[in-house]
Enzyme design. Structure first.
Site, PDB file in Angstrom:
ATOM      1  N   LYS A 141      49.696  29.341  35.769  1.00 51.00           N
ATOM      2  CA  LYS A 141      49.692  30.636  36.473  1.00 51.00           C
ATOM      3  C   LYS A 141      48.541  30.709  37.469  1.00 51.00           C
ATOM      4  O   LYS A 141      48.727  31.099  38.622  1.00 51.00           O
ATOM      5  CB  LYS A 141      49.556  31.765  35.443  1.00 51.00           C
ATOM      6  CG  LYS A 141      49.192  33.116  36.065  1.00 51.00           C
ATOM      7  CD  LYS A 141      49.022  34.200  35.024  1.00 51.00           C
ATOM      8  CE  LYS A 141      47.675  34.248  34.351  1.00 51.00           C
ATOM      9  NZ  LYS A 141      46.651  35.066  35.009  1.00 51.00           N
ATOM     10  N   ASN A 142      47.343  30.337  37.008  1.00 47.48           N
ATOM     11  CA  ASN A 142      46.162  30.554  37.848  1.00 47.48           C
ATOM     12  C   ASN A 142      46.030  29.540  38.977  1.00 47.48           C
ATOM     13  O   ASN A 142      45.163  29.672  39.837  1.00 47.48           O
ATOM     14  CB  ASN A 142      44.889  30.596  36.994  1.00 47.48           C
ATOM     15  CG  ASN A 142      44.851  31.859  36.145  1.00 47.48           C
ATOM     16  OD1 ASN A 142      45.636  32.788  36.363  1.00 47.48           O
ATOM     17  ND2 ASN A 142      43.955  31.891  35.166  1.00 47.48           N
ATOM     18  N   CYS A 148      38.801  45.992  34.571  1.00 47.07           N
ATOM     19  CA  CYS A 148      39.990  45.916  33.729  1.00 47.07           C
ATOM     20  C   CYS A 148      39.532  45.767  32.289  1.00 47.07           C
ATOM     21  O   CYS A 148      38.331  45.829  32.016  1.00 47.07           O
ATOM     22  CB  CYS A 148      40.905  44.783  34.164  1.00 47.07           C
ATOM     23  SG  CYS A 148      40.181  43.176  33.939  1.00 47.07           S
ATOM     24  N   ARG A 197      35.172  43.634  37.320  1.00 52.44           N
ATOM     25  CA  ARG A 197      35.661  42.465  38.079  1.00 52.44           C
ATOM     26  C   ARG A 197      35.214  42.601  39.537  1.00 52.44           C
ATOM     27  O   ARG A 197      36.021  42.896  40.419  1.00 52.44           O
ATOM     28  CB  ARG A 197      37.194  42.362  37.986  1.00 52.44           C
ATOM     29  CG  ARG A 197      37.797  42.353  36.602  1.00 52.44           C
ATOM     30  CD  ARG A 197      37.616  41.063  35.856  1.00 52.44           C
ATOM     31  NE  ARG A 197      38.233  39.897  36.423  1.00 52.44           N
ATOM     32  CZ  ARG A 197      39.446  39.453  36.131  1.00 52.44           C
ATOM     33  NH1 ARG A 197      40.213  40.124  35.304  1.00 52.44           N
ATOM     34  NH2 ARG A 197      39.909  38.341  36.672  1.00 52.44           N
ATOM     35  N   ASP A 209      39.313  31.916  29.007  1.00 51.81           N
ATOM     36  CA  ASP A 209      40.714  32.256  28.747  1.00 51.81           C
ATOM     37  C   ASP A 209      41.237  31.696  27.425  1.00 51.81           C
ATOM     38  O   ASP A 209      42.391  31.940  27.059  1.00 51.81           O
ATOM     39  CB  ASP A 209      41.606  31.754  29.907  1.00 51.81           C
ATOM     40  CG  ASP A 209      41.360  32.543  31.181  1.00 51.81           C
ATOM     41  OD1 ASP A 209      40.758  33.627  31.111  1.00 51.81           O
ATOM     42  OD2 ASP A 209      41.767  32.061  32.263  1.00 51.81           O
ATOM     43  N   ARG A 227      52.859  38.321  31.252  1.00 46.30           N
ATOM     44  CA  ARG A 227      52.178  38.084  32.527  1.00 46.30           C
ATOM     45  C   ARG A 227      51.763  36.618  32.665  1.00 46.30           C
ATOM     46  O   ARG A 227      51.649  36.122  33.780  1.00 46.30           O
ATOM     47  CB  ARG A 227      50.909  38.948  32.622  1.00 46.30           C
ATOM     48  CG  ARG A 227      51.151  40.407  32.879  1.00 46.30           C
ATOM     49  CD  ARG A 227      49.831  41.127  33.081  1.00 46.30           C
ATOM     50  NE  ARG A 227      48.925  40.261  33.812  1.00 46.30           N
ATOM     51  CZ  ARG A 227      47.636  40.072  33.533  1.00 46.30           C
ATOM     52  NH1 ARG A 227      47.067  40.724  32.552  1.00 46.30           N
ATOM     53  NH2 ARG A 227      46.900  39.260  34.245  1.00 46.30           N
TER      54      ARG A 227
HETATM   55  N1  EPU Z   1      32.051  37.551  39.667  1.00 42.18           N
HETATM   56  C1  EPU Z   1      31.086  38.190  40.408  1.00 42.18           C
HETATM   57  N2  EPU Z   1      31.366  38.456  41.712  1.00 42.18           N
HETATM   58  C2  EPU Z   1      32.534  38.079  42.291  1.00 42.18           C
HETATM   59  C3  EPU Z   1      33.496  37.413  41.532  1.00 42.18           C
HETATM   60  C4  EPU Z   1      33.225  37.156  40.202  1.00 42.18           C
HETATM   61  O1  EPU Z   1      30.023  38.542  39.905  1.00 42.18           O
HETATM   62  O2  EPU Z   1      32.700  38.341  43.493  1.00 42.18           O
HETATM   63  C5  EPU Z   1      31.775  37.254  38.243  1.00 42.18           C
HETATM   64  C6  EPU Z   1      32.784  37.879  37.304  1.00 42.18           C
HETATM   65  O3  EPU Z   1      32.447  39.213  36.999  1.00 42.18           O
HETATM   66  C7  EPU Z   1      32.711  36.958  36.122  1.00 42.18           C
HETATM   67  C8  EPU Z   1      32.471  35.599  36.761  1.00 42.18           C
HETATM   68  O4  EPU Z   1      31.947  35.871  38.062  1.00 42.18           O
HETATM   69  O5  EPU Z   1      31.586  37.295  35.353  1.00 42.18           O
HETATM   70  C9  EPU Z   1      33.673  34.695  36.869  1.00 42.18           C
HETATM   71  O6  EPU Z   1      34.756  35.369  37.442  1.00 42.18           O
HETATM   72  P1  EPU Z   1      35.796  34.641  38.402  1.00 42.18           P
HETATM   73  O7  EPU Z   1      35.641  35.172  39.781  1.00 42.18           O
HETATM   74  O8  EPU Z   1      35.677  33.166  38.228  1.00 42.18           O
HETATM   75  O9  EPU Z   1      37.172  35.153  37.823  1.00 42.18           O
HETATM   76  P2  EPU Z   1      38.503  35.335  38.661  1.00 42.18           P
HETATM   77  O10 EPU Z   1      38.534  34.296  39.713  1.00 42.18           O
HETATM   78  O11 EPU Z   1      38.656  36.741  39.074  1.00 42.18           O
HETATM   79  C10 EPU Z   1      40.004  33.681  37.321  1.00 42.18           C
HETATM   80  C11 EPU Z   1      41.234  33.762  36.474  1.00 42.18           C
HETATM   81  C12 EPU Z   1      40.906  34.445  35.155  1.00 42.18           C
HETATM   82  C13 EPU Z   1      39.805  33.644  34.458  1.00 42.18           C
HETATM   83  C14 EPU Z   1      38.589  33.531  35.377  1.00 42.18           C
HETATM   84  C15 EPU Z   1      37.482  32.695  34.805  1.00 42.18           C
HETATM   85  C16 EPU Z   1      43.045  33.914  38.083  1.00 42.18           C
HETATM   86  C17 EPU Z   1      44.175  34.697  38.642  1.00 42.18           C
HETATM   87  N3  EPU Z   1      42.273  34.506  37.177  1.00 42.18           N
HETATM   88  O12 EPU Z   1      39.603  35.028  37.586  1.00 42.18           O
HETATM   89  O13 EPU Z   1      42.099  34.386  34.386  1.00 42.18           O
HETATM   90  O14 EPU Z   1      39.451  34.295  33.268  1.00 42.18           O
HETATM   91  O15 EPU Z   1      38.988  32.955  36.634  1.00 42.18           O
HETATM   92  O16 EPU Z   1      37.921  31.417  34.526  1.00 42.18           O
HETATM   93  O17 EPU Z   1      42.865  32.748  38.418  1.00 42.18           O
HETATM   94  C18 EPU Z   1      43.621  35.028  32.722  1.00 42.18           C
HETATM   95  O18 EPU Z   1      44.381  34.153  33.158  1.00 42.18           O
HETATM   96  O19 EPU Z   1      43.818  35.625  31.629  1.00 42.18           O
HETATM   97  C19 EPU Z   1      42.448  35.388  33.510  1.00 42.18           C
HETATM   98  C20 EPU Z   1      41.781  36.523  33.342  1.00 42.18           C
END
Ligand code: EPU
Length: 420
Positions: free
Chosen positions: A22-23, A115, A120, A306, A398
């Site tokens: 998915k990701n 969320c 986020r 995850d 999802r």
């Molecule tokens: N963060 C910041 N600033 C930002 C972005 C992120 O401080 O601008 C922080 C977040 O708050 C968190 C950390 O950085 O503490 C990591 O977040 P990341 O940005 O890596 O998460 P994401 O890219 O929004 C993806 C996956 C998530 C998975 C995370 C971490 C997708 C669609 N989502 O989210 O997947 O948990 O990476 O590996 O790729 C799931 O599939 O259940 C899911 C939540």
């Protein structure tokens, strides 16, 4: 709304085919916005999040056709702006911003809120867009990035919790069509970022270093259509491995990539679970009794956040104390109170959950709160005595393709029913 009824205590046996990730699929679908030519993406999982991304692309003006795991997208003409309130509904859709900015030099989306797994923020995405020369404005709940031209530069994208997966993806996508060279330091190393870079390179982008903390993107004038097959879902594979271990079964994960699962395999091994490569598959079975194990989630190649909830469910079955520490999303412990309803003994101490494992679980009605928390409840329900009812399984749909069908194929007694 639908629920799962699970009669636990049946060891899982047999083979399960791991779906596309998915990701990886979500940002790759978004990347098709970078070209007006047709793109073909294979091994796309049939999930509600993926269907939602398809709707977003359609809304933006792309033609999207889905057939048996293959998604064809042609984004001949796309809208640059609009009051689309999409990102709030699915956090992963934030990754349309990079491609829109890259191709049209402007993007406007609703600001994602927090969320159930915690705040986020997208400050790092915006920091990267700003470094490329975009002007960022936030107004009435919307965020806009706009630039006359994007110009490559060196930037540091590390944050409080380390790298950002979608932030890296977003900036990398915008940078493919920037002028000159972009260097992203502290880039996310997740296999999903590597898969996206592979697709972008097939479209004509010039990206090197994906999979390491330094990614270099040399901008090109335009991208063309491409074909791609999405990597297998390492989180789905880990979930089935844990379910097999929890029920003391023996399961072959068809197509699972051991090279994407080092940290999970290592922890499972420590917990008394053998995971062996068998050709292109992985065979999972217990090595005697389960053992307690401490786990800390970290960016890749550390233990994935995850899989934290599912691992916690497994550790409730292992005699002794396991300390599970969440370092990526501070409030990702919604499953703790629901696991307690099944008889688990877990206390939260700051970013850690202290699991006193080894007490038998017994079935109860529980509530799914987010995708991975729901998976943990299914894992626990499969191992518990009696019947577990997992309510609100739309969360699990999802991110897990046909999870009830796949589990039934492994011998589980699981039924999907209308919520009463
Ligand atoms: N963060 C910041 N600033 C930002 C972005 C992120 O401080 O601008 C922080 C977040 O708050 C968190 C950390 O950085 O503490 C990591 O977040 P990341 O940005 O890596 O998460 P994401 O890219 O929004 C993806 C996956 C998530 C998975 C995370 C971490 C997708 C669609 N989502 O989210 O997947 O948990 O990476 O590996 O790729 C799931 O599939 O259940 C899911 C939540």
């Amino acid at each position: 709304m639908e629920s799962f009824l699970i009669k636990g205590g049946v060891p899982l046996h047999g083979e399960v085919t791991i779906s596309g990730a998915k990701n990886a699929a979500l940002p790759i679908m978004a990347a098709t916005l970078l070209t007006s030519e047709p793109c073909v993406i294979r091994r796309v999982p049939n999930l509600s999040d993926v269907r939602f991304m398809g709707r977003i692309l359609t809304w933006l003006g792309a033609k999207v056709a889905v057939e048996a795991g293959t998604v064809r997208v042609q984004a001949k003409k796309i809208k640059g702006q609009g009051d689309y309130d999409l990102v709030r509904k699915m956090r992963g859709s934030i990754c349309i911003m990079g491609p829109l900015l890259g191709r049209l030099k402007q993007a406007r989306v609703s600001l994602p809120g927090g969320c159930t797994i915690g705040p986020r923020p997208i400050n790092l995405h915006l920091k990267g867009f700003a470094a490329l020369g975009a002007k960022i404005t936030i107004e009435s709940g919307y965020v806009q990035a706009a630039a006359k031209r994007l110009v490559g530069t060196a930037m540091f994208l590390g944050g409080r919790a380390g790298s950002t997966v979608l932030g890296t993806a977003n900036v990398m996508m915008a940078a493919t069509l920037a002028e000159g060279v972009t260097v992203i330091e502290s880039a996310a190393c997740e296999p999903e970022v590597v898969d996206l870079a592979k697709f972008l390179n097939a479209m004509g982008a010039k990206i090197s270093g994906a999979g390491s903390p330094t990614i270099t993107v040399t901008g090109v004038k335009e991208l063309h259509g491409a074909e791609h097959e999405v990597i297998p879902d390492r989180i789905e594979a880990a979930t089935y491995a844990i379910a097999a271990a929890g029920t003391n079964g023996e399961v072959t994960l068809k197509g699972a990539r051991a090279d994407h699962l080092h940290a999970v395999i290592d922890k499972l091994h420590e917990a008394g679970v053998a995971v062996e490569r068998k050709g292109a598959n992985l065979l999972v079975r217990r090595n005697g009794r389960l053992k307690s194990s401490d786990v800390t989630t970290l960016p890749y190649s550390g233990f994935p956040t995850d899989v934290q909830a599912q691992m916690m469910a497994l550790m409730t079955l292992a005699p002794g104390i396991s300390i599970i520490t969440e370092r990526i999303f501070e409030s990702r412990f919604m499953h703790v109170s629901e696991l307690a309803r099944l008889g688990a003994d877990i206390e939260i101490e700051g970013p850690s959950a202290i699991v006193k494992g080894g007490r038998p679980l017994s079935g109860a009605p529980v509530m799914a709160s987010d995708l991975r928390a729901s998976a943990a409840l299914v894992v626990a329900g499969l191992a518990a005595k009696g019947t577990t009812r997992v309510n609100r399984v739309y969360h699990i749909d999802r991110g897990y393709e046909n999870i009830d069908g796949k589990l039934r194929h492994l011998g589980a007694r699981i039924r999907r029913v209308e919520e009463s």
